[in-house]
Design a protein around this motif. Structure first.
Motif, PDB file in Angstrom:
ATOM      1  N   ARG A 267       4.245  -5.389   7.667  1.00 36.00           N
ATOM      2  CA  ARG A 267       2.926  -4.994   7.185  1.00 36.00           C
ATOM      3  C   ARG A 267       1.954  -6.172   7.073  1.00 36.00           C
ATOM      4  NH1 ARG A 267      -1.406  -4.392   5.987  1.00 36.00           N
ATOM      5  NH2 ARG A 267      -2.397  -2.971   4.509  1.00 36.00           N
ATOM      6  N   LYS A 268       2.480  -7.342   6.795  1.00 35.76           N
ATOM      7  CA  LYS A 268       1.624  -8.512   6.602  1.00 35.76           C
ATOM      8  C   LYS A 268       1.037  -9.035   7.914  1.00 35.76           C
ATOM      9  CE  LYS A 268       4.312  -9.982   2.560  1.00 35.76           C
ATOM     10  NZ  LYS A 268       5.154 -11.053   1.972  1.00 35.76           N
ATOM     11  N   THR A 269       1.601  -8.615   9.019  1.00 33.54           N
ATOM     12  CA  THR A 269       1.194  -9.186  10.305  1.00 33.54           C
ATOM     13  C   THR A 269       0.467  -8.206  11.215  1.00 33.54           C
ATOM     14  OG1 THR A 269       3.328  -8.630  11.306  1.00 33.54           O
ATOM     15  CG2 THR A 269       3.149 -10.775  10.215  1.00 33.54           C
ATOM     16  N   ILE A 270       0.270  -7.016  10.749  1.00 37.12           N
ATOM     17  CA  ILE A 270      -0.343  -6.015  11.625  1.00 37.12           C
ATOM     18  C   ILE A 270      -1.749  -5.676  11.160  1.00 37.12           C
ATOM     19  CG2 ILE A 270       1.847  -5.049  12.355  1.00 37.12           C
ATOM     20  CD1 ILE A 270       1.550  -2.875  10.317  1.00 37.12           C
ATOM     21  N   ASN A 271      -2.493  -5.018  11.977  1.00 36.83           N
ATOM     22  CA  ASN A 271      -3.877  -4.665  11.690  1.00 36.83           C
ATOM     23  C   ASN A 271      -3.969  -3.273  11.072  1.00 36.83           C
ATOM     24  OD1 ASN A 271      -3.493  -2.871  13.816  1.00 36.83           O
ATOM     25  ND2 ASN A 271      -4.405  -4.254  15.312  1.00 36.83           N
ATOM     26  N   LYS A 272      -5.203  -2.794  10.913  1.00 39.82           N
ATOM     27  CA  LYS A 272      -5.397  -1.538  10.214  1.00 39.82           C
ATOM     28  C   LYS A 272      -4.738  -0.353  10.926  1.00 39.82           C
ATOM     29  CE  LYS A 272      -9.802  -2.857   8.118  1.00 39.82           C
ATOM     30  NZ  LYS A 272     -11.254  -2.526   7.989  1.00 39.82           N
ATOM     31  N   VAL A 273      -4.701  -0.411  12.250  1.00 37.96           N
ATOM     32  CA  VAL A 273      -4.061   0.689  12.981  1.00 37.96           C
ATOM     33  C   VAL A 273      -2.584   0.754  12.654  1.00 37.96           C
ATOM     34  CG1 VAL A 273      -3.505   1.596  15.264  1.00 37.96           C
ATOM     35  CG2 VAL A 273      -5.758   0.595  14.836  1.00 37.96           C
ATOM     36  N   LEU A 274      -1.956  -0.443  12.653  1.00 37.00           N
ATOM     37  CA  LEU A 274      -0.532  -0.480  12.328  1.00 37.00           C
ATOM     38  C   LEU A 274      -0.283  -0.181  10.854  1.00 37.00           C
ATOM     39  CD1 LEU A 274       0.737  -3.487  14.468  1.00 37.00           C
ATOM     40  CD2 LEU A 274       0.936  -1.049  14.933  1.00 37.00           C
ATOM     41  N   ASP A 275      -1.296  -0.420  10.002  1.00 39.25           N
ATOM     42  CA  ASP A 275      -1.162  -0.034   8.597  1.00 39.25           C
ATOM     43  C   ASP A 275      -0.875   1.458   8.484  1.00 39.25           C
ATOM     44  OD1 ASP A 275      -3.605  -2.297   7.104  1.00 39.25           O
ATOM     45  OD2 ASP A 275      -1.507  -2.550   7.701  1.00 39.25           O
ATOM     46  N   ARG A 276      -1.634   2.249   9.220  1.00 43.32           N
ATOM     47  CA  ARG A 276      -1.433   3.692   9.176  1.00 43.32           C
ATOM     48  C   ARG A 276      -0.051   4.084   9.711  1.00 43.32           C
ATOM     49  NH1 ARG A 276      -6.924   3.459  10.876  1.00 43.32           N
ATOM     50  NH2 ARG A 276      -6.311   3.765  13.057  1.00 43.32           N
ATOM     51  N   MET A 277       0.389   3.379  10.746  1.00 39.23           N
ATOM     52  CA  MET A 277       1.723   3.651  11.298  1.00 39.23           C
ATOM     53  C   MET A 277       2.810   3.309  10.276  1.00 39.23           C
ATOM     54  SD  MET A 277       1.246   2.212  15.192  1.00 39.23           S
ATOM     55  CE  MET A 277       2.945   2.574  15.580  1.00 39.23           C
ATOM     56  N   GLU A 278       2.597   2.227   9.544  1.00 42.75           N
ATOM     57  CA  GLU A 278       3.570   1.810   8.534  1.00 42.75           C
ATOM     58  C   GLU A 278       3.712   2.864   7.445  1.00 42.75           C
ATOM     59  OE1 GLU A 278       2.272  -0.229   5.450  1.00 42.75           O
ATOM     60  OE2 GLU A 278       4.208  -0.801   4.669  1.00 42.75           O
ATOM     61  N   ARG A 279       2.573   3.349   6.952  1.00 44.27           N
ATOM     62  CA  ARG A 279       2.633   4.345   5.899  1.00 44.27           C
ATOM     63  C   ARG A 279       3.357   5.617   6.369  1.00 44.27           C
ATOM     64  NH1 ARG A 279      -2.626   2.266   4.892  1.00 44.27           N
ATOM     65  NH2 ARG A 279      -3.577   3.914   6.162  1.00 44.27           N
ATOM     66  N   LYS A 280       3.075   6.001   7.612  1.00 44.63           N
ATOM     67  CA  LYS A 280       3.729   7.197   8.156  1.00 44.63           C
ATOM     68  C   LYS A 280       5.237   6.983   8.281  1.00 44.63           C
ATOM     69  CE  LYS A 280       3.590  10.411  12.058  1.00 44.63           C
ATOM     70  NZ  LYS A 280       2.929  10.745  13.344  1.00 44.63           N
ATOM     71  N   THR A 281       5.629   5.773   8.738  1.00 48.72           N
ATOM     72  CA  THR A 281       7.062   5.481   8.897  1.00 48.72           C
ATOM     73  C   THR A 281       7.791   5.512   7.562  1.00 48.72           C
ATOM     74  OG1 THR A 281       6.567   4.059  10.795  1.00 48.72           O
ATOM     75  CG2 THR A 281       8.721   3.797   9.770  1.00 48.72           C
ATOM     76  N   VAL A 282       7.167   4.920   6.517  1.00 49.12           N
ATOM     77  CA  VAL A 282       7.782   4.921   5.194  1.00 49.12           C
ATOM     78  C   VAL A 282       7.945   6.344   4.672  1.00 49.12           C
ATOM     79  CG1 VAL A 282       7.460   4.223   2.789  1.00 49.12           C
ATOM     80  CG2 VAL A 282       6.974   2.604   4.610  1.00 49.12           C
TER      81      VAL A 282
END
Length: 235
Positions: free
Chosen positions: A169-184
């Protein structure tokens, strides 16, 4: 404490196998779905919730633990509370007279239980029953331990995956932020489903273990003239 009887209609009131003890105190007629051995009370679905609020440490047995209810008898039919008398060879079922009248009138082979049980106590099958039960209980204990190990491994995997996700999460941008939340969210959902499955398996193992122990103890305590027949029924 509520009395036991067959499920029949008396006037406009239904007489249940077990009636709720608390409802009876208020002149209500409700079928019991639970039994508390500490209180010696039969409880309906509504009253068991109230009982749980007052007696949080009491262990209440549901219909699935019917053999632990007061009044349960090994030689009685669970459905009709009548003495088991015959064995339907077509359906491989122990039957009372009501079972035969309702469900087995057209069956081709009905055997009298005392005839089937004659000499049963001397058979190798019965003599080996305690050892077979012990073996099954050991298998259930091993299965329970394996499931608990799997649960611990699952928890470790969950924690490790969550750490990786948070680090990413610390290394990705806003698009990947949304992907992270979905994965969790998906991971949490998967974890809940797996934990529920594990919990159900553990409860099933414990329930089967208790049932096997109870049945074995009952077999060993059988006495009287019907010892041979009742031992066959228990087997």
């Amino acid at each position: 404490m509520a009395s036991r009887g067959s499920s029949i209609y008396k006037g406009s009131d239904l007489i249940h196998d077990y009636s709720c003890s608390k409802c009876e105190e208020n002149d209500l007629n409700t079928e019991a779905q639970h039994f508390c051995p500490q209180c010696e009370h039969y409880l309906c679905d509504k009253c068991v919730g109230i009982h749980g609020d007052y007696f949080k440490k009491h262990v209440v047995h549901g219909r699935g633990d019917f053999r632990k209810w007061v009044g349960y008898s090994m030689d009685k039919c669970d459905q009709h509370d009548k003495e088991l008398e015959v064995h339907c060879d077509d359906h491989l079922e122990l039957c009372c007279s009501v079972c035969v009248a309702l469900n087995h009138r057209l069956c081709s082979s009905i055997s009298h239980l005392p005839d089937l049980a004659r000499g049963f106590l001397k058979t190798e099958e019965f003599k080996q029953l305690p050892a077979a039960v012990d073996k099954m209980r050991r298998w259930l204990d091993k299965l329970k331990n394996d499931i608990m190990k799997d649960q611990a491994s699952l928890n470790d995997s969950y924690k490790n995956i969550l750490v990786e996700i948070l680090a990413l999460r610390k290394t990705i941008n806003k698009v990947l932020d949304r992907m992270e939340r979905k994965t969790v969210q998906q991971l949490d959902s998967m974890m809940k489903d797996l934990e529920k499955s594990i919990k159900d398996d553990l409860e099933t193992c414990a329930h089967m273990n208790d049932q096997l122990k109870t049945m074995t103890e009952q077999l060993q305590q059988i006495t009287g003239n019907n010892k041979e027949t009742n031992s066959y029924i228990g087997f």
